[in-house]
Design a protein around this motif. Structure first.
Motif, mmCIF file in Angstrom:
data_model
loop_
_atom_site.group_PDB
_atom_site.id
_atom_site.type_symbol
_atom_site.label_atom_id
_atom_site.label_comp_id
_atom_site.label_asym_id
_atom_site.label_seq_id
_atom_site.Cartn_x
_atom_site.Cartn_y
_atom_site.Cartn_z
ATOM 1 N N ASP A 103 -15.631 29.603 23.349
ATOM 2 C CA ASP A 103 -14.558 30.040 24.248
ATOM 3 C C ASP A 103 -13.942 28.826 24.951
ATOM 4 O O ASP A 103 -14.675 28.001 25.522
ATOM 5 N N HIS A 104 -12.619 28.745 24.937
ATOM 6 C CA HIS A 104 -11.930 27.637 25.612
ATOM 7 C C HIS A 104 -10.765 28.180 26.433
ATOM 8 O O HIS A 104 -9.896 28.876 25.893
ATOM 9 N N PHE A 105 -10.748 27.857 27.723
ATOM 10 C CA PHE A 105 -9.696 28.316 28.624
ATOM 11 C C PHE A 105 -9.152 27.136 29.418
ATOM 12 O O PHE A 105 -9.891 26.215 29.769
ATOM 13 N N ARG A 106 -7.855 27.200 29.751
ATOM 14 C CA ARG A 106 -7.223 26.156 30.555
ATOM 15 C C ARG A 106 -7.121 26.558 32.017
ATOM 16 O O ARG A 106 -7.454 25.785 32.897
ATOM 17 N N ASN A 107 -6.644 27.762 32.263
ATOM 18 C CA ASN A 107 -6.364 28.184 33.642
ATOM 19 C C ASN A 107 -7.001 29.521 33.984
ATOM 20 O O ASN A 107 -6.506 30.253 34.842
ATOM 21 N N THR A 108 -8.104 29.830 33.318
ATOM 22 C CA THR A 108 -8.752 31.123 33.513
ATOM 23 C C THR A 108 -10.215 30.939 33.885
ATOM 24 O O THR A 108 -10.946 30.200 33.217
ATOM 25 N N ASP A 109 -10.627 31.619 34.949
ATOM 26 C CA ASP A 109 -12.030 31.636 35.362
ATOM 27 C C ASP A 109 -12.723 32.797 34.658
ATOM 28 O O ASP A 109 -12.223 33.929 34.660
ATOM 29 N N VAL A 110 -13.885 32.515 34.075
ATOM 30 C CA VAL A 110 -14.604 33.520 33.302
ATOM 31 C C VAL A 110 -15.902 33.899 34.017
ATOM 32 O O VAL A 110 -16.672 33.036 34.448
ATOM 33 N N TYR A 111 -16.135 35.201 34.121
ATOM 34 C CA TYR A 111 -17.349 35.731 34.736
ATOM 35 C C TYR A 111 -18.070 36.604 33.706
ATOM 36 O O TYR A 111 -17.431 37.333 32.941
ATOM 37 N N VAL A 112 -19.389 36.535 33.702
ATOM 38 C CA VAL A 112 -20.178 37.349 32.780
ATOM 39 C C VAL A 112 -20.662 38.580 33.536
ATOM 40 O O VAL A 112 -21.557 38.516 34.376
#
Length: 472
Positions: A103-112
């Motif tokens: 998974d690769h994101f530039r401007n997104t915060d990811v929560y599990v």
């Protein structure tokens, strides 16, 4: 890219040719369903203009562009939007079931978040989403990506009901034998996010909402042109809700769960007035439906026929007890080889839907598993009498129930393979420890995140009986 990570291991034993056919159909179907590619096929930015299918938006007129997402296919959906928007994306918040290394994101915060049961991380992410929405205004644009599993992952109970209440409610209902529509009737009416409550919050600040959805609801028609806005979009956090308070009350009565659900939940649902109803329409929102439950079978049938194999779609409405479904599929295989009904083999039977596993007493649980694993292990009990028959059942998003695998694959040799290792399949089914049994005989299917979420996907291959055996 091979979606089935342990493909080589799965074809190293058993009815190898049958397994190859089933796995190849499944692998190619999952590739075609991947939401990352689906979104990129209809969305791009040209200068200030955002193009999505037949619609356009002038981003120069938007103060902020936000990305919100949740679901078991959210990784791929959010990655596509994040990549396409680039620096035009002000901020993104995505709640996923499993964070993958790819998974690769530039401007997104990811929560599990938690799935099938909600967790604290998902709840805290929801609070951040609500705060973001509450500070937005009429010049802002929200792009929301939602797939199945969002009811648990995007968990944020209403005031007066705790996260623990919501977790217990989900656990009780998942083990009650109720269908997913019935379970959602309860969950949506105690949520500040689900059942359209997130969309209602966005609407209240005057912001615009564009939604990308994957529908895992049994009964939703197959998709057509995914670039044309879908006017009948319903349910999940970003759309209107078809369930009602009366539905929730009926489910509590029909499944006799009032004494097992948290008292706060039962008291609220039974006594709240019209103000507790979920929203039923959002005419100003724009929705794009990427895939629906029948799509997996339709694509698989096309793929099987490209491989030169006859295929029939049995049902995209498959529900009920998983182990019963497994026995049923084995009986079809036997009938086909013995009498040529409903068709003369070789051919493939395809089905999709959402079977469930009723567990009324947690004390009987000795391991891990899920509906797909129970279906295939149950199939193995009867399939030992049907030479070469092979059955795969997976949760198409990549994790089945409480196990870290997508599901299972069994054939006419699986029963003897289990017996040879001292595994009692009947005991594994009774104690809901199918994951351990399937892993021991090398029949658990591992995919990781697939980029789609269309509930159960089932493939049964029935080969022709060898001529020398027909004459016996």
């Amino acid at each position: 890219m091979n979606k089935i990570k342990n493909y080589d291991s799965l074809i190293s034993h058993g009815d190898i040719e049958s397994r190859k056919i089933v796995l190849d159909i499944t692998n190619r179907t999952l590739q075609r369903l991947d939401a990352y590619q689906r979104i990129k096929s209809i969305m791009h930015v040209d200068g200030d203009i955002l193009h999505i299918g037949t619609k356009t938006w002038d981003l120069s007129k938007k103060r902020h562009v936000y990305l919100l997402g949740a679901g078991k296919a959210c990784n791929h959906m959010a990655m596509a939007v994040d990549e396409i928007l680039g620096d035009r994306l002000t901020k993104g918040i995505a709640i996923v079931k499993i964070a993958e290394e790819t998974d690769h994101f530039r401007n997104t915060d990811v929560y599990v978040g938690g799935h099938p049961l909600p967790n604290q991380a998902g709840y805290e992410a929801c609070l951040k989403i609500l705060d973001l929405v509450d500070h937005a205004g009429p010049d802002d644009l929200f792009i929301v990506v939602i797939s199945g599993g969002s009811s648990a992952l995007m968990s944020c109970p209403i005031e007066g009901i705790t996260l623990d209440d919501e977790i217990k409610t989900t656990d009780v209902m998942l083990k009650s034998g109720a269908g997913i529509y019935e379970i959602n009737a309860i969950r949506r009416h105690i949520s500040a996010m689900n059942g359209g409550m997130l969309a209602k919050r966005i609407e209240s600040v005057g912001a615009e909402l564009i939604g990308f959805g994957i529908s895992d609801a049994v009964g939703t028609p197959a998709t057509k042109d995914i670039g044309v806005p879908y006017e009948k979009y319903a349910s999940t956090p970003m759309g209107p809700d078809k369930t009602t308070l009366e539905d929730a009350r009926r489910v509590i009565r029909d499944y006799d769960v009032a004494d097992r659900l948290p008292k706060n939940v039962v008291d609220y649902l039974m006594n709240v007035g019209p103000e507790g109803e979920t929203p039923k329409a959002f005419p100003n929102n724009t929705y794009f439906l990427l895939n629906t439950l029948p799509d997996s079978c339709i694509y698989a049938k096309e793929i099987a026929e490209e491989m030169g194999i006859n295929a029939v779609i049995l049902s995209s409405f498959l529900e009920g007890e998983s182990r019963d479904a497994g026995t049923f599929f084995a009986s079809i295989a036997r009938e086909s080889q013995a009498y040529g009904n409903p068709f003369k083999p070789p051919y493939v039977i395809l089905s999709s839907g959402e079977t469930t596993t009723q567990i009324l007493d947690n004390s009987v649980i000795e391991g891990h598993g899920g509906p797909g694993q129970e279906l295939t292990l149950s199939f193995a009990l009867a399939a030992k009498k049907t030479k070469g028959a092979c059955m795969l059942s997976i949760d198409s998003e990549g994790t089945d129930g409480t196990a870290p695998v997508a599901g299972g694959i069994c054939d006419s040799t699986s029963f003897d393979a289990a017996a040879g290792k001292g595994i009692d399949i009947h005991h594994a089914l009774r104690t809901h420890s199918c994951y351990e049994a399937l892993s021991e005989i090398g029949d658990a299917v591992f995919t990781g995140n697939t980029g789609t979420n269309l509930c159960d996907f089932n493939v049964l291959y029935i080969p022709a009986v060898p001529e020398e055996e027909e004459s016996k």
